[in-house]
Design an enzyme around this catalytic site. Structure first.
Site, short mmCIF file in Angstrom:
data_model
loop_
_atom_site.label_atom_id
_atom_site.label_comp_id
_atom_site.label_asym_id
_atom_site.label_seq_id
_atom_site.Cartn_x
_atom_site.Cartn_y
_atom_site.Cartn_z
N ASP A 28 0.74 -1.07 0.15
CA ASP A 28 -0.05 -0.02 0.09
C ASP A 28 0.99 1.19 -0.13
O ASP A 28 0.80 2.24 0.87
CB ASP A 28 -1.04 -0.08 1.06
CG ASP A 28 -0.13 -0.29 2.64
OD1 ASP A 28 1.04 -0.48 2.42
OD2 ASP A 28 -0.79 0.43 3.58
N HIS B 134 9.65 0.05 8.98
CA HIS B 134 8.74 -1.31 9.23
C HIS B 134 8.65 -2.35 7.94
O HIS B 134 8.96 -3.56 8.14
CB HIS B 134 7.32 -0.88 9.10
CG HIS B 134 6.97 -0.03 10.49
ND1 HIS B 134 7.05 -0.57 11.88
CD2 HIS B 134 6.72 1.24 10.72
CE1 HIS B 134 6.81 0.66 12.73
NE2 HIS B 134 6.51 1.63 11.95
C1 BDR Z 1 2.87 -0.40 8.70
O1 BDR Z 1 1.84 0.40 8.73
C2 BDR Z 1 1.82 1.24 7.40
O2 BDR Z 1 1.67 2.59 8.07
C3 BDR Z 1 3.22 1.09 7.05
O3 BDR Z 1 3.77 1.24 5.61
C4 BDR Z 1 3.84 -0.34 7.64
O4 BDR Z 1 3.15 -1.42 6.79
C5 BDR Z 1 3.60 -0.30 10.08
O5 BDR Z 1 2.52 -0.65 11.29
CA CA Z 2 3.00 -0.66 4.40
#
Ligand code: BDR
Ligand code: CA
Length: 316
Positions: free
Chosen positions: A11, A242
């Site tokens: 995403d 992340h």
């Molecule tokens: C996840 O949430 C999204 O905002 C980031 O892309 C990542 O996949 C982290 O909690």
């Molecule tokens: Ca993500």
């Protein structure tokens, strides 16, 4: 050894963009497609961003599929523009891509690729798990035919980030996540237990700006917005990568400490989206009965994973 074939379900998203470029810059991996999902942005924009990222990387040979616009059970609300920008790319407002998504949905693309190459494809979901659950629903045999799932999401022994209980990707579709953790395929959960230990400092971000690679230059443009959020809201002195941490697991599995636990996802009330591992086999609750073990990452040598990411995407 031939490279490991992966499909990134994404995403994009700033840290998604970093993860995609990390994978594209790693010869051990062959990205055979980007499948897109709602999350950091609505799904139409997620697909547009995926196409843009591939154009920046000079990899328009890689197909992009557009997937779920909403979770399994409800309409998606407003994306978190305060984290990733209105455009999901730190408000740099890129020109439109020239390419288009393929005619298949993300779930159809995943099914076709997995069934055509049994045991070869690794799925790397770095957004809500809706497309993966939909693919399983349409073709349950993918559970026996996928190589493995390495996903960014969840929180086993640490608090959430979207709510005190839940991590954002799981919170956005807890029903889908519970299906994915229970399907009996090999799943590795790269969640907040490790991703909150993996951050890139201001000094390290300079390496992107100094690199002549178009991918590194793009990361240098989009990350100031995310860094500001990281410092203000997360209270950490760096930017949490992340999604790149899931890619790092594929490249450096021995940099991670893991535990084998069955995982359930809470779908009710104020803890909706909380991933619950059964950390002691003698817990008497029945929620985990007949549930397969998940490989849950609980610790990380982040100096190694971050050094690898920087050396791949922003080589000096
Ligand atoms: C996840 O949430 C999204 O905002 C980031 O892309 C990542 O996949 C982290 O909690
Ligand atoms: Ca993500």
């Amino acid at each position: 050894m031939s490279p490991q074939k992966i499909i990134i379900d994404t995403d994009p998203g700033i840290d998604d963009s970093m993860a995609i470029f990390f994978a594209l810059s790693s010869p051990e991996l062959e990205v055979i497609g980007l499948t897109t999902v709602f999350g950091n942005v609505h799904v139409d924009l997620a697909a547009i961003n995926a196409l843009r990222l591939l154009e920046i990387a000079g990899r328009t040979d890689i197909p992009v599929a557009k997937g779920a616009a909403n979770s399994l059970v409800g309409d998606y609300g407003d994306p978190p523009a305060f984290i990733h920008g209105d455009d999901g790319q730190g408000n740099v407002h890129l020109p439109p891509p020239t390419g288009k998504p393929v005619d298949q949905s993300s779930a159809q693309f995943i099914i076709e690729q997995v069934m055509a190459a049994p045991g070869e494809i690794t799925l790397v979901p770095i957004g809500p798990l809706t497309n993966i659950a939909l693919a399983l629903r349409l073709e349950p045999r993918i559970a026996q035919n996928v190589k493995q799932i390495v996903l960014m999401g969840g929180n086993a022994l640490v608090p959430g980030n979207s709510t005190p209980a839940a991590e954002a990707n799981i919170k956005d579709d807890p029903e889908a996540a519970d299906v994915v953790f229970g399907a009996g395929w090999p799943v590795t959960m790269v969640g907040l237990d490790v991703t909150t230990k993996a951050s890139i400092s201001d000094e390290q971000l300079q390496l992107y700006a100094q690199s002549s690679s178009p991918m590194a230059q793009h990361i240098a443009r989009i990350t100031p917005f995310y860094m500001e959020f990281s410092k203000r809201v997360n209270g950490v002195g760096g930017l949490l990568v992340h999604d790149s941490t899931a890619v790092a697991y594929l490249l450096l599995p021995d940099a991670f400490t893991t535990q084998s636990w069955p995982v359930r996802v809470e779908t009710q009330g104020m803890s909706r989206g909380k991933t619950w591992p059964r950390v002691r086999p003698n817990h008497r609750a029945t929620y985990w009965n007949d549930r397969p073990n998940v490989n849950v990452c609980v610790d990380i040598d982040s100096a190694r994973t971050i050094a690898l990411e920087l050396s791949r995407v922003a080589p000096t």
